[in-house]
Design an enzyme around this catalytic site. Structure first.
Site, short mmCIF file in Angstrom:
data_model
loop_
_atom_site.label_atom_id
_atom_site.label_comp_id
_atom_site.label_asym_id
_atom_site.label_seq_id
_atom_site.Cartn_x
_atom_site.Cartn_y
_atom_site.Cartn_z
N ASP A 231 -3.01 17.05 -34.99
CA ASP A 231 -2.97 17.44 -36.62
C ASP A 231 -2.14 18.66 -36.48
O ASP A 231 -2.61 19.70 -36.13
CB ASP A 231 -4.63 17.63 -37.02
CG ASP A 231 -4.58 18.09 -38.56
OD1 ASP A 231 -3.59 18.18 -39.07
OD2 ASP A 231 -5.66 17.88 -38.97
N HIS A 232 -1.02 18.67 -37.14
CA HIS A 232 -0.35 20.01 -37.38
C HIS A 232 -0.87 20.92 -38.17
O HIS A 232 -0.03 22.01 -38.43
CB HIS A 232 1.29 19.39 -37.64
CG HIS A 232 2.20 20.26 -37.29
ND1 HIS A 232 2.12 21.33 -36.78
CD2 HIS A 232 3.77 19.86 -36.89
CE1 HIS A 232 3.19 21.85 -36.37
NE2 HIS A 232 4.19 21.02 -36.24
N ARG A 233 -1.52 20.62 -38.91
CA ARG A 233 -2.49 21.85 -39.84
C ARG A 233 -2.81 22.81 -38.91
O ARG A 233 -3.19 23.95 -39.45
CB ARG A 233 -3.26 21.17 -40.56
CG ARG A 233 -2.54 20.06 -41.90
CD ARG A 233 -3.60 19.57 -42.77
NE ARG A 233 -4.67 18.61 -41.79
CZ ARG A 233 -5.66 17.91 -42.43
NH1 ARG A 233 -5.93 18.00 -43.73
NH2 ARG A 233 -6.42 17.26 -41.50
#
Length: 472
Positions: free
Chosen positions: A444-446
């Site tokens: 998850d790039h968040r």
């Protein structure tokens, strides 16, 4: 001068008699002060339980208690198929299973009654009457569309059923929503005289307005016009048209099972997460040697990979963090490795809790128990929904590499391919053949960035290429 009054004198028998006469009056006064007597319920409903946080309905697999059976508190009465497992459901009361409302093979929403429990044999008839009332109430709730076909009111046809009161179940009249109560007070409407058309006979604001003689406001026709103007609107409408196309001749349409529906829902939900993928090649010669040593003791390659991942994750907490609301993320306190397992009719992820704190032998023993329960669909919710990092291994099928879909609520998932002989060159330029596997991680790039994932994979590779620490 008047003589003083003689002192009162009561014999013991007279005093006892007066006290006996006063006792019933005292008890009656106490009863009046306590209020009306509470009658204990003789008929109780067994509801469809919520066996997981994602469960909205359940399917009855089988009834372990038949109609007429006497059960005690804590006895398993029914087996329910949730979105992940089959679980025994216990009763909270003693009694007799009077009526089964939802037979085996059928489904019911969470919270709906699935059976009636009678307190004694004399109450079974009451339960049968209550079951008939419930079934007739459901039949009546399906009738308003036919009655609403000829409304005398002039508003739009879509709004006409609102003014037509639906049948109300007994004992629900007068229950109103907060907004309906506010409108009733404003327009001076007696709620006791209003027939509710909401769910379970609940009085809605539209019911109050109808009782007050207020015509419902027609919906403005201006709103749909700009919605049809954009160019993107036709493309949105094209999706439902493709969904209703008839199946290919000779094809068989099979509905999702509860587990397949849950997997489908999670996979669609995962599309809303911004993910990225990083791959890493790892030499596995020493890991293969270790595996041959510990294999006779019941240790599997999946356990070795899970242990190595847990040891690497301990140095990078952000990789097993989670983001659920889109505005913050949570550092999880435990490294729980969920491992994807294919079972008949679906996919499930049993969880090795606190994998970094257990040795490979305890992990192997626990893993065997989890797999056995998973194949029998007997996992408890905490045994499949508490993962903070997921491992998916297709190496045993000869798959050299693949990308895994990130489960909602987790920071990363690792996809492990098969270890295969590969020609490699060392730092001095000499060639040799060594076993190598490819590992891909979806994150998850968040919350996880490329540098975090690369550092984690480097640490994971060092543990795999020098696996002695796995046996400590």
């Amino acid at each position: 001068m008047a003589a003083p009054p003689a002192p009162l004198s009561l014999s013991a028998s007279a005093l006892s008699a007066r006290l006996r006469l006063a006792a019933p009056a005292s008890r009656a006064a106490t009863a009046r002060r306590r209020g009306p007597m509470v009658v204990r319920a003789k008929i109780r409903e067994i509801f469809m339980p919520a066996l997981s946080s994602t469960m909205t309905e359940g399917k009855i697999v089988s009834w372990t208690a038949a109609e007429g059976d006497r059960v005690n508190k804590g006895d398993a009465v029914v087996v329910v198929e949730s979105d992940k497992a089959d679980m025994d459901v216990e009763t909270f009361y003693d009694g007799i299973v009077a009526v089964v409302l939802v037979p085996a093979g059928e489904s019911a929403p969470v919270g709906a009654p699935i059976a009636l429990l009678a307190e004694s044999d004399e109450d079974v008839a009451l339960a049968l009457a209550q079951a008939q009332a419930l079934s007739s109430g459901q039949t009546q709730q399906a009738s308003p569309p036919s009655d609403a076909a000829s409304p005398p009111a002039p508003p739009l046809p879509a709004e006409a059923p609102v003014a037509t009161p639906a049948p109300v179940a007994a004992g629900t009249k007068g229950i109103a929503t907060p907004q309906a109560k506010k409108l009733a007070k404003q327009h001076r409407v007696d709620l006791a005289k209003v027939t509710g058309t909401g769910q379970f006979g609940r009085i809605t604001p539209a019911d109050v307005e109808a009782a007050a003689g207020i015509q419902p406001k027609p919906k403005p026709k201006v709103a749909p016009i700009p919605a049809a103007a954009p160019v993107a609107a036709p493309s949105v409408k094209a999706v439902p048209q493709a969904a209703v196309l008839p199946p290919v001749p000779g094809a068989t349409v099979v509905p999702f099972t509860a587990m397949q529906a849950a997997v489908s829902k999670n996979m669609v939900e995962s599309l809303s997460m911004p993910t990225f993928r990083v791959g890493y090649p790892i030499l596995t010669d020493k890991l293969d040697e270790l595996y041959e040593k510990v294999k006779p003791k019941g240790v599997t390659m999946t356990v070795l990979l899970a242990k190595a991942a847990a040891m690497a994750l301990a140095q990078y907490p952000v990789v097993y963090a989670s983001c659920k609301d889109g505005s913050s993320f949570t550092y999880n306190s435990s490294i729980n490795i969920a491992v994807a397992v294919a079972i008949d009719g679906g996919l499930i992820t049993p969880v090795l809790e606190q994998a970094d704190k257990l040795d490979i032998y305890l992990l192997s023993q626990k893993w065997k128990e989890l797999v056995k329960k998973a194949r029998a669909k007997q996992l408890q919710p905490n045994e499949y929904n508490s993962g903070t990092f997921t491992l998916s291994n297709l190496g045993m099928f000869g798959v050299d590499r693949f990308d895994a879909i990130l489960p909602p609520g987790q920071g990363a998932i690792m996809a492990v391919g098969a270890s295969k002989p590969t020609v490699v060159a060392d730092k001095d330029g000499f060639f040799s053949v060594k076993n190598k596997m490819l590992v891909n991680v979806t994150a998850d790039h968040r919350i996880v960035y490329g540098a975090d994932l690369a550092a984690f994979l480097q640490t994971f590779a060092k543990i795999i290429e020098d696996p002695e620490s796995l046996t400590l």
